[in-house]
Design a protein around this motif. Sequence first.
Motif, PDB file in Angstrom:
ATOM      1  N   ILE A 139       0.889  -1.161   0.000  1.00  0.00           N
ATOM      2  CA  ILE A 139       0.000   0.000   0.000  1.00  0.00           C
ATOM      3  C   ILE A 139       0.930   1.214   0.000  1.00  0.00           C
ATOM      4  CG2 ILE A 139      -1.695   1.284   1.353  1.00  0.00           C
ATOM      5  CD1 ILE A 139      -3.068  -1.155   0.600  1.00  0.00           C
ATOM      6  N   SER A 140       0.675   2.188  -0.849  1.00  0.00           N
ATOM      7  CA  SER A 140       1.590   3.332  -0.960  1.00  0.00           C
ATOM      8  C   SER A 140       1.482   4.264   0.247  1.00  0.00           C
ATOM      9  CB  SER A 140       1.259   4.119  -2.228  1.00  0.00           C
ATOM     10  OG  SER A 140      -0.001   4.718  -2.073  1.00  0.00           O
ATOM     11  N   THR A 141       2.458   5.143   0.399  1.00  0.00           N
ATOM     12  CA  THR A 141       2.403   6.120   1.495  1.00  0.00           C
ATOM     13  C   THR A 141       1.144   6.981   1.347  1.00  0.00           C
ATOM     14  OG1 THR A 141       3.878   7.465   0.161  1.00  0.00           O
ATOM     15  CG2 THR A 141       4.826   6.417   2.089  1.00  0.00           C
ATOM     16  N   ARG A 142       0.790   7.258   0.110  1.00  0.00           N
ATOM     17  CA  ARG A 142      -0.413   8.053  -0.147  1.00  0.00           C
ATOM     18  C   ARG A 142      -1.650   7.406   0.467  1.00  0.00           C
ATOM     19  NH1 ARG A 142      -1.853  11.445  -4.571  1.00  0.00           N
ATOM     20  NH2 ARG A 142      -3.965  11.062  -5.256  1.00  0.00           N
ATOM     21  N   GLY A 143      -1.754   6.085   0.289  1.00  0.00           N
ATOM     22  CA  GLY A 143      -2.878   5.348   0.854  1.00  0.00           C
ATOM     23  C   GLY A 143      -2.833   5.334   2.374  1.00  0.00           C
ATOM     24  N   LEU A 176      -9.572   3.893   0.010  1.00  0.00           N
ATOM     25  CA  LEU A 176      -8.353   3.357  -0.598  1.00  0.00           C
ATOM     26  C   LEU A 176      -8.442   3.336  -2.117  1.00  0.00           C
ATOM     27  CD1 LEU A 176      -7.310   0.493   1.849  1.00  0.00           C
ATOM     28  CD2 LEU A 176      -6.305   2.754   1.579  1.00  0.00           C
ATOM     29  N   LEU A 177      -9.660   3.179  -2.623  1.00  0.00           N
ATOM     30  CA  LEU A 177      -9.827   3.211  -4.069  1.00  0.00           C
ATOM     31  C   LEU A 177      -9.455   4.594  -4.614  1.00  0.00           C
ATOM     32  CD1 LEU A 177     -10.706   0.882  -5.837  1.00  0.00           C
ATOM     33  CD2 LEU A 177     -13.003   1.832  -5.897  1.00  0.00           C
ATOM     34  N   VAL A 178      -9.853   5.633  -3.890  1.00  0.00           N
ATOM     35  CA  VAL A 178      -9.514   6.997  -4.303  1.00  0.00           C
ATOM     36  C   VAL A 178      -8.005   7.229  -4.179  1.00  0.00           C
ATOM     37  CG1 VAL A 178      -9.738   9.434  -3.686  1.00  0.00           C
ATOM     38  CG2 VAL A 178     -11.763   7.975  -3.735  1.00  0.00           C
ATOM     39  N   LEU A 179      -7.417   6.778  -3.065  1.00  0.00           N
ATOM     40  CA  LEU A 179      -6.013   7.071  -2.804  1.00  0.00           C
ATOM     41  C   LEU A 179      -5.060   6.188  -3.594  1.00  0.00           C
ATOM     42  CD1 LEU A 179      -6.278   7.534   1.050  1.00  0.00           C
ATOM     43  CD2 LEU A 179      -5.868   9.347  -0.609  1.00  0.00           C
ATOM     44  N   GLY A 222      -6.020   4.199  -6.295  1.00  0.00           N
ATOM     45  CA  GLY A 222      -6.445   3.837  -7.644  1.00  0.00           C
ATOM     46  C   GLY A 222      -6.925   2.397  -7.594  1.00  0.00           C
ATOM     47  N   ASP A 223      -6.492   1.605  -8.524  1.00  0.00           N
ATOM     48  CA  ASP A 223      -6.885   0.208  -8.595  1.00  0.00           C
ATOM     49  C   ASP A 223      -6.311  -0.574  -7.409  1.00  0.00           C
ATOM     50  OD1 ASP A 223      -7.537  -2.290  -9.494  1.00  0.00           O
ATOM     51  OD2 ASP A 223      -5.766  -2.424 -10.774  1.00  0.00           O
ATOM     52  N   LEU A 224      -7.154  -1.381  -6.743  1.00  0.00           N
ATOM     53  CA  LEU A 224      -6.662  -2.152  -5.597  1.00  0.00           C
ATOM     54  C   LEU A 224      -6.304  -3.591  -5.964  1.00  0.00           C
ATOM     55  CD1 LEU A 224      -9.059  -1.074  -2.718  1.00  0.00           C
ATOM     56  CD2 LEU A 224      -6.629  -0.607  -2.884  1.00  0.00           C
ATOM     57  N   SER A 225      -6.426  -3.915  -7.223  1.00  0.00           N
ATOM     58  CA  SER A 225      -6.180  -5.286  -7.654  1.00  0.00           C
ATOM     59  C   SER A 225      -4.723  -5.698  -7.420  1.00  0.00           C
ATOM     60  CB  SER A 225      -6.523  -5.382  -9.142  1.00  0.00           C
ATOM     61  OG  SER A 225      -6.036  -6.561  -9.670  1.00  0.00           O
ATOM     62  N   VAL A 226      -4.491  -6.993  -7.121  1.00  0.00           N
ATOM     63  CA  VAL A 226      -3.117  -7.468  -6.917  1.00  0.00           C
ATOM     64  C   VAL A 226      -2.387  -7.695  -8.239  1.00  0.00           C
ATOM     65  CG1 VAL A 226      -3.560  -8.535  -4.659  1.00  0.00           C
ATOM     66  CG2 VAL A 226      -3.805  -9.909  -6.727  1.00  0.00           C
ATOM     67  N   THR A 227      -3.108  -7.666  -9.351  1.00  0.00           N
ATOM     68  CA  THR A 227      -2.449  -7.822 -10.651  1.00  0.00           C
ATOM     69  C   THR A 227      -2.863  -6.689 -11.581  1.00  0.00           C
ATOM     70  OG1 THR A 227      -4.254  -9.098 -11.585  1.00  0.00           O
ATOM     71  CG2 THR A 227      -2.513 -10.344 -10.499  1.00  0.00           C
ATOM     72  N   ASP A 228      -2.157  -6.577 -12.701  1.00  0.00           N
ATOM     73  CA  ASP A 228      -2.563  -5.602 -13.707  1.00  0.00           C
ATOM     74  C   ASP A 228      -3.794  -6.134 -14.422  1.00  0.00           C
ATOM     75  OD1 ASP A 228      -0.409  -3.865 -13.213  1.00  0.00           O
ATOM     76  OD2 ASP A 228       0.900  -5.248 -14.292  1.00  0.00           O
ATOM     77  N   ARG A 229      -4.506  -5.211 -15.038  1.00  0.00           N
ATOM     78  CA  ARG A 229      -5.711  -5.607 -15.783  1.00  0.00           C
ATOM     79  C   ARG A 229      -5.364  -6.591 -16.889  1.00  0.00           C
ATOM     80  NH1 ARG A 229      -8.675  -6.280 -13.197  1.00  0.00           N
ATOM     81  NH2 ARG A 229      -9.238  -4.871 -11.561  1.00  0.00           N
ATOM     82  N   MET A 244      -1.551  -1.760  -5.162  1.00  0.00           N
ATOM     83  CA  MET A 244      -1.150  -2.931  -4.361  1.00  0.00           C
ATOM     84  C   MET A 244      -0.921  -4.123  -5.282  1.00  0.00           C
ATOM     85  SD  MET A 244      -2.977  -4.430  -1.013  1.00  0.00           S
ATOM     86  CE  MET A 244      -4.376  -5.173  -1.824  1.00  0.00           C
ATOM     87  N   LYS A 245       0.210  -4.144  -5.911  1.00  0.00           N
ATOM     88  CA  LYS A 245       0.442  -5.167  -6.930  1.00  0.00           C
ATOM     89  C   LYS A 245       1.445  -6.222  -6.478  1.00  0.00           C
ATOM     90  CE  LYS A 245      -1.877  -3.181 -10.334  1.00  0.00           C
ATOM     91  NZ  LYS A 245      -3.101  -3.102  -9.537  1.00  0.00           N
ATOM     92  N   LEU A 246       1.182  -7.457  -6.896  1.00  0.00           N
ATOM     93  CA  LEU A 246       2.199  -8.497  -6.788  1.00  0.00           C
ATOM     94  C   LEU A 246       3.139  -8.311  -7.966  1.00  0.00           C
ATOM     95  CD1 LEU A 246       0.089 -11.689  -6.129  1.00  0.00           C
ATOM     96  CD2 LEU A 246       1.913 -10.849  -4.676  1.00  0.00           C
ATOM     97  N   SER A 247       4.394  -8.689  -7.822  1.00  0.00           N
ATOM     98  CA  SER A 247       5.311  -8.551  -8.949  1.00  0.00           C
ATOM     99  C   SER A 247       4.953  -9.566 -10.037  1.00  0.00           C
ATOM    100  CB  SER A 247       6.740  -8.791  -8.475  1.00  0.00           C
ATOM    101  OG  SER A 247       6.890 -10.123  -8.089  1.00  0.00           O
ATOM    102  N   THR A 248       5.294  -9.222 -11.280  1.00  0.00           N
ATOM    103  CA  THR A 248       5.061 -10.205 -12.347  1.00  0.00           C
ATOM    104  C   THR A 248       5.888 -11.447 -12.062  1.00  0.00           C
ATOM    105  OG1 THR A 248       6.685  -8.946 -13.598  1.00  0.00           O
ATOM    106  CG2 THR A 248       4.421  -8.779 -14.336  1.00  0.00           C
TER     107      THR A 248
END
Lengths: 145, 149
Positions: free
Chosen positions: A3-7, A80-83, A85-92, B1-5
């Motif tokens: 989680i970033s410092t921003r969050g 957290l969604l605002v701070l 952005g995407d909360l997903s653990v992977t990229d789209r 909050m991402k896992l690494s590739t």
Amino acid sequence: MKISTRGRYGLRALLDLAVHDGQGCIALSDIASRQALSFNYLEGIFAHLKRAGLVIGTAGSMGGYTLAKPPKEITVHEILLVLEGDLSVTDRALPEKDSEIRSFLRSEVWDVLDQEIENLLKTITIADLTDAFLHRDHSSQCSCL
Amino acid sequence: MKLSTKSRYALEGLLYIAIHSPTEAVRIKQIAECTKISVAYLEQIFFLLKKSNLLTTVRGSKGGYTLAKPSQEITVGMIIRSIETHIVPVACVGSLSECNSRVRANCVSRQIWIQINDTINRIVDHLTLQDLADRYKAQNLTAKKGDSQ
């Protein structure tokens, strides 16, 4: 996975605001000193929270910020969604690029994680956290979160 | 909050082995072709998985990589942790002393990070490569049946 410092800072600042809910506008400089956070950094975060409709800003010498909704109606997920952005653990997903194994793992593991985290964060409101703060161990008196 | 590739690809590589060749060694080129991950990147990842004792190499003409233990003993959590230094969303989850804030004693948001962490662990520590391989095979079987009808 972070989680970033921003969050983190943004959530803490909002909790501070919620604890002082009902006391009129709260100056960012007060939040900054109570939470040991940089005033300039908070300004950036609050401009963002204001645009997202989570806080209301008032200008002037008595100005500052208040929550835009009752603390019971603001979930940690929303914040957290605002701070973050995407909360997903992977990229789209780019479906045409996913191998069979990759799209399988997306639906069986990564999407499951995302969903469970979302479910969890949607059940926690700012009011729950301020309750936790007000009922914390009072042995160490301090006005911080 | 991402896992690494890297950790996602590690799971892809190991799952490939668990599905297609649970007993015989597989060449990295074959895994690379099927997962669309480059050989060089897979080699970096497999190096870490070997160090964590999840993968071993077999030498010789029939050589390649094989799982270092039965797939039901390898969890998704073990795989991710062998790649990521932290699986936790915020460093303070492990120990409050990781936090440099002078007001950390009164932190309530830490509870959120701990709960996110628990949620993730509950899922990844109970999911084994064998579970995933079984599900993958079952899904592909039903998909093929559907095609032929």
